[in-house]
Design an enzyme around this catalytic site. Structure first.
Site, short mmCIF file in Angstrom:
data_model
loop_
_atom_site.label_atom_id
_atom_site.label_comp_id
_atom_site.label_asym_id
_atom_site.label_seq_id
_atom_site.Cartn_x
_atom_site.Cartn_y
_atom_site.Cartn_z
N TYR A 19 0.81 -1.22 0.00
CA TYR A 19 0.00 0.00 0.00
C TYR A 19 0.84 1.27 0.00
O TYR A 19 0.34 2.34 0.32
CB TYR A 19 -0.97 0.02 1.20
CG TYR A 19 -1.80 -1.25 1.29
CD1 TYR A 19 -2.72 -1.54 0.30
CD2 TYR A 19 -1.63 -2.14 2.34
CE1 TYR A 19 -3.47 -2.71 0.36
CE2 TYR A 19 -2.37 -3.31 2.39
CZ TYR A 19 -3.28 -3.58 1.40
OH TYR A 19 -4.00 -4.74 1.46
N TYR A 147 -13.73 -5.88 4.04
CA TYR A 147 -12.47 -5.96 3.30
C TYR A 147 -12.25 -7.41 2.89
O TYR A 147 -12.35 -8.30 3.74
CB TYR A 147 -11.29 -5.47 4.16
CG TYR A 147 -9.98 -5.66 3.44
CD1 TYR A 147 -9.56 -4.75 2.47
CD2 TYR A 147 -9.20 -6.79 3.68
CE1 TYR A 147 -8.39 -4.96 1.78
CE2 TYR A 147 -8.02 -6.99 2.98
CZ TYR A 147 -7.62 -6.07 2.03
OH TYR A 147 -6.47 -6.28 1.34
N ASP A 248 -16.03 -15.01 4.42
CA ASP A 248 -14.60 -14.78 4.32
C ASP A 248 -14.03 -14.89 5.74
O ASP A 248 -14.14 -13.96 6.54
CB ASP A 248 -14.35 -13.40 3.71
CG ASP A 248 -12.87 -13.02 3.67
OD1 ASP A 248 -12.07 -13.72 4.31
OD2 ASP A 248 -12.54 -12.02 3.01
N LYS A 277 -4.38 -16.88 5.81
CA LYS A 277 -3.60 -16.29 6.89
C LYS A 277 -3.06 -17.32 7.90
O LYS A 277 -2.02 -17.91 7.66
CB LYS A 277 -4.43 -15.20 7.59
CG LYS A 277 -4.60 -13.94 6.74
CD LYS A 277 -5.20 -12.83 7.56
CE LYS A 277 -5.48 -11.57 6.77
NZ LYS A 277 -4.30 -10.74 6.51
#
Ligand code: PMP
Length: 428
Positions: A19, A147, A248, A277
Site C-alpha cells: 500500500y 475488506y 470470508d 492467513k
C-alpha cells in the site's frame, strides 16, 4: 551478510512495500530474526509482534513443530504441479478442513493467497448460478465496511465510498451494499437493520449470485465487531432466494475470535467459505475456498465442466505440510483457553485507554484488541512510540489495534498494552 544500512539503502532504491508509494518513500525497520512472539531488528532491538504478521503467526515464529514440518517435507518434495497429480499433504489438509469447517462444506480448492481464494469463491458463485440455469445472476452483495483482499472481485466488495479501494470505484464491477452492521459483538440485534439486510437481498434477488461477508469481525475495513445473529438472517434470506452465502474467514479463522471459526458463534454454515492467513501458522502463503456438494455439482455439470481456476503453485506441498502441522498443534492445545486468556489480558491492558484524550472507543474480542481514535492516526509517530516500548504495531486510519500470537505471555500482552498507550499518547 549485507549490513543493515546498506539493506535499507537498497530497500529504499528498489523495494515496493504494501500500500505504499514508490520505493524510497517509506521507512521500514530491518528485521533480522523472529522467535516466539518477538521480532529482532538488525539494530538489536526486540519488538513483541502485536500484529502476528497480519493475523497469521498464531504460534509465533520458529516454532519447533512447524520448523520440523517444513524440514520433513523438504526432504520429500518442495513442489509439484497439482494438475493430474496429488499428494498426502494436500489430501490430509483438505480432509481436515472439511472436518473442522461448518457442516456441508465438503470440497476444498487450494489457493495461493487469501485474495485469490475470494476470487475463486466468486467464480464458484457465478459458475454455480450458470450451472443452475441463472446466468444473469452475476452481482455480489455485502455490507459496507468490509475488506476481502486486493484483487479485482475482492476490491469490488470493499466499501466504494471511502473504503480502501475507493480509488477504483467506477472501474470495478458495481456490487450491492447494505450499511455496516451496527453495534458490537454483544449488542442486541437491531430490527430495522436486519430488515435492511433482507430488503437488500430481496430487491436484488434476480441479479445476485452471492452475498459475501466477513463473519463477526470486519477486519481491514474498520476492525468492527457485530452480533453473530446477523449471519443467521443472511443465511435464511439467501437460502430462500437461491443466492449463495460466502463467508470470508481469512482473518477470523483458527480461533482468533474465541470460536474456531467465527461462523461457529452463529451456528451458521455458508455455501462457500474462504480461509487463509493463520492456515499455515504464518509460515507459507496458502489459502482455500471450500464449498458444498450442491455448489460443486452445479459447477462440474455446467458449461466448461469444471472450475475455471488452476494456479501454478496450487496445493504447494510445503505450505500444506506446515498447515497440517499448524492445525494439529492448535488442536492439541487448549487454544480456546489461550484465546480467552488473551481476551482477558487485552481487556485489562486496553480498557484504561478509553479515558485517554482522543480515544473514541476501545473494543476487544478474543485475541483482537482495538483502540479507535477520534481522528486519523499519524502512523509514523504511533509506530515509533510503540517501538520505544518494545512493541510492533501497524495502525491504519483511526485505528491502533493488535492481534498477538497465541503464544504471547501475560507479560507480553501487558507490554503490548503499554505500546498502544504510547502510540495513543504520541498523537497528542
Ligand atoms: N479477506 C480478509 C478478511 C482479509 O483480512 C485479507 C487480508 N488482509 C484478505 C481477504 C486477503 O488475503 P491476502 O492478503 O492473503 O490476499
Amino acid at each position: 551478510m549485507t549490513a543493515p544500512d546498506e539493506l535499507l539503502r537498497l530497500d529504499r532504491a528498489h523495494v515496493w512495500h504494501p500500500y505504499g508509494p514508490m520505493p524510497g518513500r517509506s521507512e521500514p525497520f530491518v528485521v533480522s530474526e523472529a522467535a516466539g512472539a518477538v521480532l529482532t531488528l538488525a539494530d538489536g532491538r526486540e519488538l513483541i509482534d502485536g500484529m502476528s504478521s497480519w493475523w497469521s503467526a498464531i504460534h509465533g515464529y520458529r516454532h519447533p513443530v512447524l520448523d520440523e514440518a517444513v524440514r520433513d517435507q523438504l526432504g520429500r518434495m518442495s513442489h509439484v504441479m497439482f494438475g493430474g497429480l496429488t499428494h498426502e499433504p494436500a489430501v490430509t489438509l483438505a480432509r481436515t478442513l472439511v472436518e473442522l469447517t461448518p457442516d456441508g462444506l465438503e470440497h476444498v480448492f487450494l489457493c495461493d493467497s487469501g485474495s485469490v481464494s475470494v476470487e475463486v469463491a466468486v467464480k464458484m458463485a457465478l459458475q454455480y448460478q450458470r450451472g443452475a440455469g441463472r446466468p444473469e445472476r452475476q452481482r455480489l452483495a455485502t455490507w459496507r465496511g468490509g475488506y476481502h483482499g486486493d484483487t479485482w472481485h475482492p476490491m469490488s466488495v470493499t466499501d466504494p465510498d471511502g473504503g480502501m479501494h475507493a480509488l477504483w470505484t467506477g472501474v470495478l464491477p458495481r456490487q450491492v451494499f447494505a450499511p455496516p452492521p451496527p453495534g458490537g459483538f454483544g449488542s442486541p440485534i437491531e430490527g430495522s437493520y436486519a430488515d435492511s439486510l433482507v430488503r437488500m437481498v430481496e430487491e436484488h434477488a434476480d441479479e445476485l449470485a452471492a452475498v459475501i461477508v466477513e463473519p463477526v469481525v470486519q477486519g481491514a475495513g474498520g476492525m468492527r465487531f457485530h452480533n453473530p445473529g446477523y449471519l443467521r438472517i443472511l443465511r435464511e434470506i439467501t437460502a430462500r432466494h437461491g443466492i449463495l452465502l460466502i463467508f470470508d474467514e481469512i482473518a477470523t479463522g483458527f480461533g482468533r475470535t474465541g470460536a474456531f471459526f467465527a461462523a461457529d458463534h452463529a451456528g451458521v454454515a455458508p455455501d462457500v467459505m474462504c480461509v487463509g492467513k493463520a492456515l499455515t501458522g504464518g509460515y507459507l502463503t496458502l489459502a482455500a475456498a471450500l464449498c458444498t456438494t450442491e455448489v460443486a455439482r452445479a459447477i462440474s455439470d455446467g458449461e466448461g465442466g469444471g472450475l475455471a481456476h488452476g494456479p501454478t503453485f496450487m496445493g504447494n506441498p510445503l505450505a500444506c505440510a506446515v498447515a497440517n502441522a499448524s492445525i494439529a498443534l492448535l488442536r492439541s492445545q487448549d487454544w480456546s483457553g489461550r484465546v480467552h486468556g488473551l481476551e482477558k489480558g487485552l481487556t485489562a491492558a486496553l480498557e484504561p485507554l478509553s479515558g485517554f484524550a482522543g480515544v473514541r472507543e476501545v473494543r476487544v474480542l478474543g485475541g483482537i484488541g482495538v483502540v479507535q481514535l477520534d481522528r486519523p492516526v499519524d502512523m509514523r509517530k504511533a509506530t515509533d512510540a510503540a517501538a520505544r516500548e518494545g512493541v510492533w504495531l501497524r495502525p491504519f486510519r483511526d485505528l491502533i489495534y493488535t492481534m498477538p500470537p497465541y503464544v504471547s505471555t501475560d507479560a507480553q500482552i501487558a507490554r503490548i498494552g503499554r505500546g498502544i498507550a504510547a502510540a495513543v499518547a504520541a498523537q497528542a
